[in-house]
Each structure stands twice: as structure tokens, then as C-alpha cells.
Design a protein around this motif. Structure first.
Motif, PDB file in Angstrom:
ATOM      1  N   MET A   1      -0.362  -2.240  -8.435  1.00  0.00           N
ATOM      2  CA  MET A   1       0.360  -3.188  -7.929  1.00  0.00           C
ATOM      3  C   MET A   1      -0.219  -4.635  -8.109  1.00  0.00           C
ATOM      4  SD  MET A   1       1.542  -2.786  -3.796  1.00  0.00           S
ATOM      5  CE  MET A   1       0.232  -3.801  -3.142  1.00  0.00           C
ATOM      6  N   ASN A   2       0.428  -5.579  -8.095  1.00  0.00           N
ATOM      7  CA  ASN A   2      -0.027  -7.004  -8.061  1.00  0.00           C
ATOM      8  C   ASN A   2      -0.514  -7.749  -6.882  1.00  0.00           C
ATOM      9  OD1 ASN A   2      -0.667  -9.587  -9.230  1.00  0.00           O
ATOM     10  ND2 ASN A   2       1.193  -9.760 -10.074  1.00  0.00           N
ATOM     11  N   THR A   3      -1.751  -7.737  -6.859  1.00  0.00           N
ATOM     12  CA  THR A   3      -2.539  -8.188  -5.371  1.00  0.00           C
ATOM     13  C   THR A   3      -2.988  -9.560  -5.674  1.00  0.00           C
ATOM     14  OG1 THR A   3      -4.349  -6.917  -5.880  1.00  0.00           O
ATOM     15  CG2 THR A   3      -2.788  -6.078  -4.343  1.00  0.00           C
ATOM     16  N   ARG A   4      -2.865 -10.197  -6.895  1.00  0.00           N
ATOM     17  CA  ARG A   4      -3.426 -11.462  -7.109  1.00  0.00           C
ATOM     18  C   ARG A   4      -2.424 -12.465  -6.152  1.00  0.00           C
ATOM     19  NH1 ARG A   4      -4.681 -11.874 -13.208  1.00  0.00           N
ATOM     20  NH2 ARG A   4      -4.961 -14.162 -13.140  1.00  0.00           N
ATOM     21  N   SER A   5      -3.515 -13.595  -5.832  1.00  0.00           N
ATOM     22  CA  SER A   5      -3.080 -14.572  -4.921  1.00  0.00           C
ATOM     23  C   SER A   5      -2.411 -15.587  -5.894  1.00  0.00           C
ATOM     24  CB  SER A   5      -4.115 -15.131  -4.157  1.00  0.00           C
ATOM     25  OG  SER A   5      -5.344 -15.378  -4.722  1.00  0.00           O
ATOM     26  N   THR A   6      -1.365 -16.166  -5.662  1.00  0.00           N
ATOM     27  CA  THR A   6      -0.405 -17.232  -6.280  1.00  0.00           C
ATOM     28  C   THR A   6      -0.886 -18.638  -5.540  1.00  0.00           C
ATOM     29  OG1 THR A   6       1.420 -17.050  -4.794  1.00  0.00           O
ATOM     30  CG2 THR A   6       1.239 -15.469  -6.776  1.00  0.00           C
ATOM     31  N   ILE A   7      -0.292 -19.577  -6.298  1.00  0.00           N
ATOM     32  CA  ILE A   7      -0.454 -20.972  -5.548  1.00  0.00           C
ATOM     33  C   ILE A   7       0.307 -21.156  -4.356  1.00  0.00           C
ATOM     34  CG2 ILE A   7      -1.192 -22.320  -7.677  1.00  0.00           C
ATOM     35  CD1 ILE A   7       1.729 -23.198  -8.059  1.00  0.00           C
ATOM     36  N   LYS A   8       1.257 -20.241  -4.298  1.00  0.00           N
ATOM     37  CA  LYS A   8       2.036 -20.199  -3.040  1.00  0.00           C
ATOM     38  C   LYS A   8       1.092 -19.850  -1.620  1.00  0.00           C
ATOM     39  CE  LYS A   8       6.668 -20.166  -4.869  1.00  0.00           C
ATOM     40  NZ  LYS A   8       7.851 -19.421  -5.077  1.00  0.00           N
ATOM     41  N   ASP A   9       0.413 -18.806  -2.188  1.00  0.00           N
ATOM     42  CA  ASP A   9      -0.477 -18.275  -1.191  1.00  0.00           C
ATOM     43  C   ASP A   9      -1.685 -19.373  -0.753  1.00  0.00           C
ATOM     44  OD1 ASP A   9       0.627 -15.994  -1.097  1.00  0.00           O
ATOM     45  OD2 ASP A   9      -0.737 -15.040  -2.864  1.00  0.00           O
ATOM     46  N   VAL A  10      -2.166 -20.127  -1.872  1.00  0.00           N
ATOM     47  CA  VAL A  10      -2.893 -21.167  -1.538  1.00  0.00           C
ATOM     48  C   VAL A  10      -2.286 -22.287  -0.737  1.00  0.00           C
ATOM     49  CG1 VAL A  10      -4.443 -22.905  -2.714  1.00  0.00           C
ATOM     50  CG2 VAL A  10      -4.144 -20.623  -3.778  1.00  0.00           C
ATOM     51  N   ALA A  11      -0.849 -22.440  -1.125  1.00  0.00           N
ATOM     52  CA  ALA A  11      -0.321 -23.767  -0.498  1.00  0.00           C
ATOM     53  C   ALA A  11      -0.041 -23.383   1.151  1.00  0.00           C
ATOM     54  CB  ALA A  11       1.050 -23.849  -0.905  1.00  0.00           C
ATOM     55  N   LEU A  12       0.218 -22.063   1.389  1.00  0.00           N
ATOM     56  CA  LEU A  12       0.124 -21.697   2.900  1.00  0.00           C
ATOM     57  C   LEU A  12      -0.991 -21.993   3.588  1.00  0.00           C
ATOM     58  CD1 LEU A  12       2.704 -20.479   3.841  1.00  0.00           C
ATOM     59  CD2 LEU A  12       1.468 -18.202   4.014  1.00  0.00           C
TER      60      LEU A  12
ATOM     61  N   ALA B   1      -8.198 -22.421  -2.509  1.00  0.00           N
ATOM     62  CA  ALA B   1      -8.278 -21.726  -3.678  1.00  0.00           C
ATOM     63  C   ALA B   1      -9.275 -20.849  -3.976  1.00  0.00           C
ATOM     64  CB  ALA B   1      -8.043 -22.382  -4.691  1.00  0.00           C
ATOM     65  N   ASP B   2     -10.521 -21.312  -3.796  1.00  0.00           N
ATOM     66  CA  ASP B   2     -11.864 -20.298  -3.832  1.00  0.00           C
ATOM     67  C   ASP B   2     -11.708 -19.208  -2.669  1.00  0.00           C
ATOM     68  OD1 ASP B   2     -12.465 -21.943  -5.931  1.00  0.00           O
ATOM     69  OD2 ASP B   2     -13.909 -23.443  -4.619  1.00  0.00           O
ATOM     70  N   ARG B   3     -11.594 -19.483  -1.637  1.00  0.00           N
ATOM     71  CA  ARG B   3     -11.531 -18.538  -0.543  1.00  0.00           C
ATOM     72  C   ARG B   3     -10.498 -17.347  -0.969  1.00  0.00           C
ATOM     73  NH1 ARG B   3     -10.679 -21.138   4.428  1.00  0.00           N
ATOM     74  NH2 ARG B   3      -8.835 -19.933   4.534  1.00  0.00           N
ATOM     75  N   LEU B   4      -9.434 -17.939  -1.413  1.00  0.00           N
ATOM     76  CA  LEU B   4      -8.347 -16.647  -1.845  1.00  0.00           C
ATOM     77  C   LEU B   4      -8.723 -16.076  -3.284  1.00  0.00           C
ATOM     78  CD1 LEU B   4      -5.021 -18.403  -0.532  1.00  0.00           C
ATOM     79  CD2 LEU B   4      -6.329 -16.399   0.576  1.00  0.00           C
ATOM     80  N   GLY B   5      -9.583 -16.643  -3.849  1.00  0.00           N
ATOM     81  CA  GLY B   5      -9.828 -16.259  -5.343  1.00  0.00           C
ATOM     82  C   GLY B   5      -8.898 -16.361  -6.037  1.00  0.00           C
ATOM     83  N   TYR B   6      -8.218 -17.391  -5.842  1.00  0.00           N
ATOM     84  CA  TYR B   6      -6.944 -17.792  -6.902  1.00  0.00           C
ATOM     85  C   TYR B   6      -7.421 -17.842  -8.139  1.00  0.00           C
ATOM     86  CZ  TYR B   6      -3.372 -20.382  -9.187  1.00  0.00           C
ATOM     87  OH  TYR B   6      -2.539 -20.798 -10.231  1.00  0.00           O
ATOM     88  N   MET B   7      -6.905 -17.599  -9.188  1.00  0.00           N
ATOM     89  CA  MET B   7      -7.244 -17.823 -10.747  1.00  0.00           C
ATOM     90  C   MET B   7      -5.930 -18.055 -11.286  1.00  0.00           C
ATOM     91  SD  MET B   7     -10.429 -15.211 -11.377  1.00  0.00           S
ATOM     92  CE  MET B   7      -9.800 -14.795 -12.767  1.00  0.00           C
ATOM     93  N   ARG B   8      -5.940 -19.073 -12.275  1.00  0.00           N
ATOM     94  CA  ARG B   8      -5.066 -19.351 -13.094  1.00  0.00           C
ATOM     95  C   ARG B   8      -4.505 -18.130 -13.910  1.00  0.00           C
ATOM     96  NH1 ARG B   8      -6.275 -24.359 -16.484  1.00  0.00           N
ATOM     97  NH2 ARG B   8      -7.014 -22.923 -18.153  1.00  0.00           N
TER      98      ARG B   8
END
Lengths: 341, 359
Positions: free
Chosen positions: B1-12, B43-50
Motif C-alpha cells: 500500500m502507498n503510505t507515502r505522504s504527499t504535498i497535500k498532507d504537508v499543505a494540510l 514536511a520534515d515531520r511527515l517525512g515527505y520526500m520528493r
């Protein structure tokens, strides 16, 4: 222009046939593949590799899509047994991480359990539909491996001596050995000897030996210490003779081998020797020596398998190419600055 | 399953629009420093990666005007006027290999020159930008010629040859270590006993002493009486000078065969005999098999193919810039027998071995 256009012009193929053919998929007959590729190139239709990569990425993230599995094959009894070897654990760690990034799965297949043979494992891999293979540094005991090589995209880590087909990944021990030798010289050691063991990978000991010969060629003949090749049951006195007759003041050896030297000549004497470990991951934390990035080696192997799988490149000439991963150096207590008397 | 965070999560989390997140993380647009920090933190907290695959795609689209296949460039600092194709057949084969495999992988490929009457670093940079090229193959840059200086962090780079030149990129070359070992072993098998290596000082500098390393390793495995000191051609030597120095060396060392990475080795050793026998030779730099010449033919097309495959890997996983630790890929070659190294007369061989044994 779309794949449907290509399919129509090539004589009525479904776009998915066109897609598979353009990816050189073995499921489409060679004749059809050629016909479709030719038509596509005549029409000027080209796959977009970046769009491909993105689509693959997107599709492989879907819940129903199991990740494609790459087999990590090594001659251990079990996964636990494999992870007991620091080197293999790191290969596995780096390889798994790289596989995850590339949306593949890495699965361990042991070669050594009772009743397992390379022929049987070959059948298992085939039944599982596995197309990518990383052969992870087989140990000296394994003399051959009989797989149906044209079924797999293969990359092996070390173990070049077996002459298996596929690209190889190894540590840059030529440069690493030379850098270590230079560093030992600059710390004041003058008679530096390489000690190899019987179970050491041949390519690895050759590269180290070649590197040290290169460095020794710059020195006067008295300072050139010939390497000592330790046999399985090496007589203790011949180790001391070697140390004595060349007045060795420092050795390059892996940890197990250095322990054997210490047993042979006594701890007190061994402590007086400078020691650079050949791979410090396995060694005591205070050892100086060559640092090999085993994780990176595992990652490079997986990256190369994935890129071979993408173009369905299965069988390739034996050992056509080897990728060396840089080796570094770490200072340590076992190699103190030598006071010049 | 895809559990990567996206920029939308970061935006929220950061309480902004996702386009703001995108712009902020890429460092473009006009966003207040405080917002920028907040977004970075989220972004850092959510572990967002490009996402590297998407990034590669969007980069391409942003930098090119049409949907043509993505382009990579082969860059050399020796132009056609300076003999890129004419004097150096191996460049031609390298480029062929790159171009073929690039097409198979779906890339377009452009050959660019950094030389008088062609590009300099500045115009090259402009050209690459305009053409939307982000992947480069530096093909055999010669250190003595025009240097290349680009903002490397904007490019994925693979280098062919000149491995010692900085910066250290992912590197591909023919396997000089394997060549030398193979040539030596083949010559031994043909019956030669005093085999010398002749190579250029410059070549050793460029390869990191690979010929010497391999040669010394092979020498260490044979009886001491049969070992020969290697011979080095000085920088800038032409045939007459090389021959003048080579003759005394081969007399002194009593060589019966010479292996060299110089193509001219046959002309260099042809005129002279040691112990009434012509000196045999093998070359290690053939691009195609030359009739009558023993030696190793390199698979330069495979070098090119490996280079583009590695480059495609870098592009698709978004590995831009100078790597922390470069990897080195070497491609092996194939031995061919030839008249320049005939099997040594078995009679002579036997005689000499019986003579050395006391009757």
C-alpha cells in the motif's frame, strides 16, 4: 500519435500488445516484436522513458499490485544464518532499501538448507515467476551454481571466481589497498605485509595484492614484504618466520586472520604489530582499516538488476563488466602513530 | 500500500495550499520566510520526500518545449576537426554504443563538442538548458584540452575514461587490469617466458596504474628468474624515440615477448631479435581485430551501452550532482591469437628446458 495507431498500422494489434512489444517483453513472439518495433520507428513513435518510469511507479503503488520480486540468493542455511554475517546483512539492508525505492521487493533465498540444490532453487524461482537475481557473495565452499541463466537478469556480488554470467559488483580493493598502504607508510610503518586467507574471495585478494605490489614498487627492495597466504591449518612457526625474516612491523589482514596470527605468535607480540583491518565492519570498533560500503554494494546490485529487468535483458556474456564501489579508510587504535626510533 | 505522504498532507499540516508547498520546497516564487519555515518543518515531520520518478518527468516537461523524447548529451573536448572520429576509432564505437542503447531505452542523444569553434562551458550550459538536457555522458575528456565547468548539481553525469580527473562521477571504462592479466596469461600459455610490459607514463596516470598493477600481480606468480621490469614510454614520445629506448631495455631484460597498450608496438619491436629470435608482441587496445596482430579487442560498444544504462538509472532515481562515493564500472575484452605472437616452437622450448637440467 498513440500506441493504438501503431497497432493498427502494424496489422491490427491491441495497444497493450504494442506496449509489451516496445518493452521487449518475451511474452510477445520475436516476429511480432520486430514487426511492431519497426512500424513504430517508421512512424516515429517513441516510448517516453520518464513517463514509463512514472507510470510504473504509480501502478506499483496500487494496493492490488504485488511488487515485483528480486531474489537475493546466497549459500546460507536460513535468513538468520545470513544475517549473522555482517557483510551479508549489510548487502541485504542496502539492497532492500534500493528495491523499495524502485518499487520492487527483495526476498532472500537460501541455497544451503538440507535438500536444497541450485537446480531445485532454479525451479522454485521459475515457479514464482522471479526474473531478477542478486547472487550475494557466495562463500568459498560453493564451487558452482547451475541455474537456467537465460531466465534471469542477474547481478552478482563478488564471487567472480565461479565465472557465472551476469554483471558483477565488488569493492574497490585495488584503490582501497593502495590508500591503506600509503596511510600506513605515513603513520611510520616501514615493513607492511599483506596476509590473505584461503577462504578469502580470489578477486579481493588479487586486487589487494596488486595494489600493494604497486605501492611496494616505489620502495627499496628491502622494504618490500611478500604477502603471506595463510592455509587452513597454517603452522605457527611459519607465521613467526615470515614476521621475523621480513621484520614486519604492520600487517593488512581481516579480523579472523589477525586473530590466527595472534594465536600463532602470541598476544604480546601481535599487540606490537600495527594492524589495518581489511573490512572494519566485522572488526572490533577500535580497529583501523579499510571501510567497505557493503550497503552501497547491495544497493548498486539491485539498481543494476532493476535496470536490466526493465529492458528484459536476460542472459549476457560471462563477467562482461564489473562495478567497483569505493572503499574508504578509518583510523583506529590498532594502528597508532609509530614513534620513529 | 502507498503510505507515502504527499504535498497535500504537508499543505494540510502547514495550513497552506499545496501549490504553495510545492513552490516553497523547490525554492521558487515569493513566499514569506516564516511560511517557508513552517512548511519545511511540516514536511520534515511527515517525512515527505520528493518522488524521484515524478520529479524526473516534471523536470523534463518544464525544461523542454515539446513532448519529444528526453535528451541526453555526449560531451567530448576533442572536436571532429581535431580528429574525434578520424584519429580515435574508439570514440566512434563508444558513441555508437551509447546511441543504440539510448534509443532502446527511449532517449534521444546529442553529441556536443567543447573545443575551438564549438562550445565553451558557458555556451554549452546555455545550450543544455535550452534543449532541456539533464543527463550527460562525458566521453573521454582529455585533461590537456578545454576544461568543462558546469553547475553539476543540475545534471546527472556518467564519465567514460579519464577516471583520475576530478570531479569523480559514476565512471565507465575498459578493464585495463583484466586486459593486462589476460594478455600476460595468454602469452605464457603460448610458451613465452620473458614477457615484458611496455606502457606510457601518461596511460598509467590516466588509469591509476592499472596496467602496472596487473602486470606486477602476474609477475609475482611466476618464478623470479622469469620476471621482467616494466618499460614506460615518456610523455610525448614518437615512434623513433620510443624504439630507441625500447631496444636496450629488451636486450637487457632478454624479453621474448612484449605486451603493450600501444597500437604501434608491432612496428616498435619488429626490427629486432633477441637470441636470434624475433620478439613477439601483443597489443591491448584494438577496437576491431587487426589481421595478424595478437592481442585484446575491447568491447567499446558495451562501454557505451553501460554508460547510458547507468545514466538512465541516475535520471530515473533523481541522483543529480557529484556522488558522495563514485562507483567504477569496467568492461572486459576478448583475446585474439595472431601472427605477431605465434606459439613458441615447442622444440626450442624443450631444448632450453633440458639444457637447464643437469644430465
Amino acid at each position: 500519435m498513440t500506441m493504438s495507431d501503431v497497432g493498427r498500422l502494424a496489422g491490427g494489434f491491441h495497444p497493450s500488445t504494442v506496449s509489451l512489444a516496445l518493452r521487449n517483453h518475451p511474452g510477445i513472439s520475436v516476429v511480432t516484436r520486430k514487426l511492431i518495433t519497426r512500424t513504430a520507428s517508421k512512424m516515429g513513435y517513441r516510448r517516453d522513458p520518464l513517463l514509463d518510469a512514472f507510470n510504473r511507479h504509480r501502478v506499483s503503488g496500487l494496493a492490488h499490485q504485488a511488487p515485483r520480486v528480486i531474489a537475493f540468493v546466497s549459500d546460507f542455511e536460513s535468513k538468520g544464518d545470513m544475517e549473522a554475517s555482517a557483510r551479508h546483512r549489510l548487502f541485504w539492508k542496502g539492497g532492500s532499501a534500493a528495491a523499495r525505492t524502485l518499487r520492487h521487493g527483495l526476498e532472500f533465498f537460501p541455497l544451503a538448507p538440507m535438500g536444497m540444490s541450485s537446480k531445485r532453487l532454479d525451479a522454485v524461482l521459475h515457479a514464482r515467476g522471479i526474473r531478477g537475481l542478486v547472487i550475494g557473495a557466495l562463500r568459498a565452499e560453493t564451487a558452482s551454481l547451475n541455474f537456467t541463466w537465460d531466465r534471469y537478469s542477474t547481478v552478482k556480488i563478488e564471487c567472480c571466481r565461479l565465472g557465472l554470467p551476469g554483471y558483477a559488483v565488488a569493492a574497490a580493493y585495488l584503490r582501497g589497498g593502495r590508500a591503506a598502504f600509503e596511510r600506513m607508510r605515513s603513520l611510520g610503518y616501514r615493513r607492511i605485509g599483506l596476509v590473505t586467507a584461503k577462504d578469502m574471495d580470489v578477486q579481493r585478494s588479487d586486487l589487494l595484492h596488486a595494489g600493494i605490489l604497486c605501492e611496494q614498487a616505489k620502495l627499496s627492495i628491502e622494504e618490500r614484504v611478500p604477502p603471506l597466504a595463510m592455509k587452513a591449518k597454517h603452522p605457527a612457526h611459519s607465521v613467526s618466520t615470515w614476521l621475523q625474516s621480513y621484520s614486519v612491523d604492520a600487517v593488512l589482514a581481516d579480523q579472523a586472520t589477525f586473530r590466527r596470527i595472534a594465536v600463532a605468535v602470541g598476544r604480546a607480540r601481535a599487540r606490537k604489530l600495527g594492524w589495518a583491518c581489511l573490512d572494519v565492519t566485522e572488526a572490533a570498533p577500535e580497529a583501523a582499516g579499510i571501510v567497505v560500503d557493503y550497503e552501497r554494494m547491495g544497493a548498486v546490485a539491485v539498481e543494476q538488476v532493476v535496470s536490466l529487468m526493465r529492458v528484459h535483458q536476460r542472459c549476457h556474456p560471462s563477467e562482461a563488466s564489473t562495478t567497483f564501489v569505493s572503499a574508504g579508510w578509518r583510523e583506529g587504535k590498532t594502528l597508532p602513530l609509530k614513534s620513529i626510533l | 500500500m502507498n503510505t507515502r505522504s504527499t504535498i497535500k498532507d504537508v499543505a494540510l499540516v502547514a495550513g497552506v495550499h499545496f501549490a504553495t508547498v510545492s513552490k516553497s520546497l523547490r525554492g521558487i516564487g515569493c513566499i514569506p520566510a516564516a511560511t517557508r519555515d513552517r512548511i519545511r518543518l511540516a514536511a520534515d515531520r511527515l517525512g515527505y520526500m520528493r518522488n524521484p520518478a515524478f520529479h524526473a518527468l516534471s523536470q523534463r516537461r518544464a525544461h523542454s518545449t515539446s513532448l519529444r523524447p528526453p535528451k541526453i548529451a555526449i560531451i567530448s573536448n576533442r572536436s571532429p576537426e581535431e580528429g574525434f572520429f578520424r584519429l580515435f576509432p574508439h570514440y566512434r564505437l563508444l558513441c555508437q554504443g551509447v546511441q543504440q542503447h539510448a534509443t532502446e531505452l527511449g532517449y534521444d542523444c546529442e553529441l556536443l563538442f567543447l573545443d575551438q569553434g564549438h562550445h565553451n562551458s558557458k555556451t554549452l550550459r546555455r545550450h543544455l538548458k535550452r534543449a532541456g538536457i539533464r543527463g550527460l555522458i562525458l566521453a573521454a575528456l582529455e585533461p590537456s584540452r578545454r576544461a568543462l565547468d558546469l553547475p553539476w548539481e543540475e545534471f546527472c553525469v556518467v564519465k567514460i575514461d579519464s577516471g583520475q580527473m576530478q570531479p569523480a562521477f559514476t565512471f565507465v571504462s575498459v578493464d585495463q587490469l583484466h586486459y593486462t592479466r589476460l594478455a600476460f596469461q595468454k602469452m605464457r600459455a603460448l610458451g613465452y617466458r620473458r614477457i615484458g610490459l611496455a606502457t606510457g607514463i601518461e596511460d598509467e596516470k590516466a588509469t591509476g596504474d592499472l596496467h602496472t598493477a596487473a602486470y606486477l600481480l602476474e609477475q609475482a606468480a611466476i618464478p623470479e628468474a622469469e620476471r621482467v621490469e616494466p618499460f614506460y614510454f615518456e610523455v610525448g614520445w614518437r615512434t623513433p624515440q620510443a624504439r630507441k629506448a625500447l631496444i636496450p631495455w629488451s636486450r637487457r631484460e632478454q624479453v621474448d615477448a612484449v605486451i603493450s597498450n600501444w597500437m604501434q608496438i608491432r612496428q616498435l619491436v619488429r626490427p629486432f631479435h633477441i637470441k636470434q629470435k624475433p620478439v613477439a608482441c601483443a597489443t591491448m587496445c584494438m577496437t576491431t581485430h587487426v589481421r595478424g596482430l595478437a592481442g585484446i579487442v575491447g568491447d567499446l560498444q558495451l562501454v557505451g551501452r553501460r554508460a547510458i544504462a547507468l545514466l538512465a538509472g541516475l535520471i530515473q532515481t533523481g541522483q543529480y550532482g557529484i556522488p558522495a562515493a563514485a562507483s567504477y564500472t569496467y568492461v572486459k575484452g576478448i583475446w585474439h591469437d595472431g601472427d605477431s605472437a605465434p606459439p613458441r616452437d615447442p622444440n626450442v622450448f624443450q631444448n632450453s628446458s633440458t639444457r637447464s637440467k643437469p644430465a
